[in-house]
Write an enzyme that holds these catalytic residues in place. Structure first.
Site, PDB file in Angstrom:
ATOM      1  NE  ARG A  84      -3.822  -0.406   2.392  1.00 52.63           N
ATOM      2  CZ  ARG A  84      -4.903  -0.730   1.700  1.00 52.63           C
ATOM      3  NH1 ARG A  84      -4.954  -1.882   1.066  1.00 52.63           N
ATOM      4  NH2 ARG A  84      -5.917   0.088   1.627  1.00 52.63           N
ATOM      5  CG  ASP A 118      -5.688   6.901   5.516  1.00 54.84           C
ATOM      6  OD1 ASP A 118      -4.495   7.263   5.418  1.00 54.84           O
ATOM      7  OD2 ASP A 118      -6.011   5.740   5.809  1.00 54.84           O
ATOM      8  CD  GLU A 202       6.197   2.104   8.699  1.00 53.91           C
ATOM      9  OE1 GLU A 202       6.532   0.891   8.821  1.00 53.91           O
ATOM     10  OE2 GLU A 202       5.016   2.481   8.602  1.00 53.91           O
TER      11      GLU A 202
HETATM   12  N1  UDP Z   1      -2.669   3.505  -1.102  1.00 50.99           N
HETATM   13  C1  UDP Z   1      -2.379   3.394  -2.460  1.00 50.99           C
HETATM   14  N2  UDP Z   1      -2.797   2.269  -3.135  1.00 50.99           N
HETATM   15  C2  UDP Z   1      -3.468   1.250  -2.522  1.00 50.99           C
HETATM   16  C3  UDP Z   1      -3.743   1.370  -1.146  1.00 50.99           C
HETATM   17  C4  UDP Z   1      -3.320   2.500  -0.468  1.00 50.99           C
HETATM   18  O1  UDP Z   1      -1.793   4.306  -3.034  1.00 50.99           O
HETATM   19  O2  UDP Z   1      -3.816   0.259  -3.175  1.00 50.99           O
HETATM   20  C5  UDP Z   1      -2.245   4.712  -0.374  1.00 50.99           C
HETATM   21  C6  UDP Z   1      -3.340   5.333   0.492  1.00 50.99           C
HETATM   22  O3  UDP Z   1      -4.076   6.301  -0.246  1.00 50.99           O
HETATM   23  C7  UDP Z   1      -2.544   5.927   1.645  1.00 50.99           C
HETATM   24  C8  UDP Z   1      -1.347   4.995   1.763  1.00 50.99           C
HETATM   25  O4  UDP Z   1      -1.219   4.330   0.509  1.00 50.99           O
HETATM   26  O5  UDP Z   1      -2.108   7.242   1.348  1.00 50.99           O
HETATM   27  C9  UDP Z   1      -1.497   3.950   2.865  1.00 50.99           C
HETATM   28  O6  UDP Z   1      -2.663   3.188   2.615  1.00 50.99           O
HETATM   29  P1  UDP Z   1      -3.769   2.923   3.731  1.00 50.99           P
HETATM   30  O7  UDP Z   1      -4.096   4.207   4.404  1.00 50.99           O
HETATM   31  O8  UDP Z   1      -4.892   2.184   3.102  1.00 50.99           O
HETATM   32  O9  UDP Z   1      -2.961   1.945   4.683  1.00 50.99           O
HETATM   33  P2  UDP Z   1      -3.089   1.735   6.250  1.00 50.99           P
HETATM   34  O10 UDP Z   1      -3.307   3.064   6.892  1.00 50.99           O
HETATM   35  O11 UDP Z   1      -4.251   0.831   6.436  1.00 50.99           O
HETATM   36  O12 UDP Z   1      -1.793   1.116   6.617  1.00 50.99           O
HETATM   37 MN    MN Z   2      -4.153   4.834   6.357  1.00 54.90          MN
END
Ligand code: UDP
Ligand code: MN
Length: 253
Positions: A84, A118, A202
């Site tokens: 992600r 988010d 990280e």
């Molecule tokens: N994101 C992305 N592609 C994906 C899923 C997530 O670019 O298929 C981006 C999302 O918009 C955010 C970041 O990667 O800015 C982290 O994703 P997410 O917030 O879903 O992860 P989490 O907070 O659950 O770890």
């Molecule tokens: Mn997130």
């Protein structure tokens, strides 16, 4: 002049995307001297993001790179999992490095921060990270199944991490919990890896930067304040859309 903060934000198309980016735009409008690098997880730069950025009045760069739908984590791994934001953050870093001259020409220096679309950011966080010499760190709310995770500070230095699962991490911080000096970031070749297991992203990145725990600069009143929250937006329930379609009704009826 203040050091510029380069904010790298991965984003992808979903129902709440426009809402998330609107909220983040309004937060960033309250921060001086920033350059927002928005990287879409897409084969194209969408009209939605293009328009949103154009009307934001922020200084920005719009990039895109698609995460392949079936990204394999490793040959030995059974589970296929889409990383992600990993390739998108790297694309942002690539842009910074290819604009090295432009960025490092200002004597004020700069800072690089990875801001997911988010999360919830107190604008004070950006004042805190602006003076980053190498890598600065601070607490993050709502991560690790705790109210917050945090660096543990002793004698003004980071000595350990307040987290439930430190596992084998030297740097037990979340993506939202650190910023890197722009010179250091741009002059290194360090990237995020799709091979990092979740929760190690990280740490693996910071380890590759060849810094020590002692190099970390604790911010937010020596890590006693939470200025960023790892909030996660619920997917809206739009079930009735289907029913309206079935009954041949349009959205305006
Ligand atoms: N994101 C992305 N592609 C994906 C899923 C997530 O670019 O298929 C981006 C999302 O918009 C955010 C970041 O990667 O800015 C982290 O994703 P997410 O917030 O879903 O992860 P989490 O907070 O659950 O770890
Ligand atoms: Mn997130």
């Amino acid at each position: 002049n203040l050091p510029t903060i380069y904010i790298i934000t991965p984003t992808y198309s979903r129902l709440v995307q426009k809402a998330e980016l609107t909220r983040l735009t309004y937060t960033l409008k309250l921060v001086q001297c920033i350059h927002w690098i928005v990287v879409e997880d897409s084969t194209i730069k969408t009209q939605l993001v293009k328009r949103l950025l154009a009307k934001s009045n922020l200084k920005y760069t719009h990039l895109n790179v698609l995460t392949p739908p079936e990204y394999k984590l490793g040959i030995s791994e059974k589970r296929w999992r889409k990383p992600r934001g990993v390739l998108q953050r790297n694309e942002g870093l690539r842009w910074l490095r290819s604009n090295k001259k432009l960025i490092l020409s200002g004597s004020e220096g700069g800072v690089v921060y990875f801001a997911d679309d988010d999360n919830t950011y107190d604008v004070q966080l950006f004042d805190e990270m602006r003076s980053t010499k190498k890598v600065s760190v601070w607490p993050v709310g709502f991560v690790g199944k705790l109210r917050y995770e945090s660096p543990i500070v002793g004698d003004g230095r980071v000595v350990d991490w307040f987290t439930y699962s430190k596992s084998n991490r030297t740097f037990a911080t979340d993506m939202a919990g650190f910023a890197v000096n722009a010179d250091l970031m741009i002059n290194s070749k360090v990237e995020f890896s799709v091979k990092s297991s979740r929760g190690m992203q990280e740490n693996d990145f910071l380890v590759k930067l060849k810094i020590t725990l002692n190099d970390l600069e604790p911010k937010a009143d020596l890590c006693t304040k939470v200025l960023v929250w790892h909030t996660q937006t619920m997917e809206p329930n739009v079930k009735n859309e289907e029913l309206l379609m079935k009954f041949g009704k349009s959205g305006s009826n």
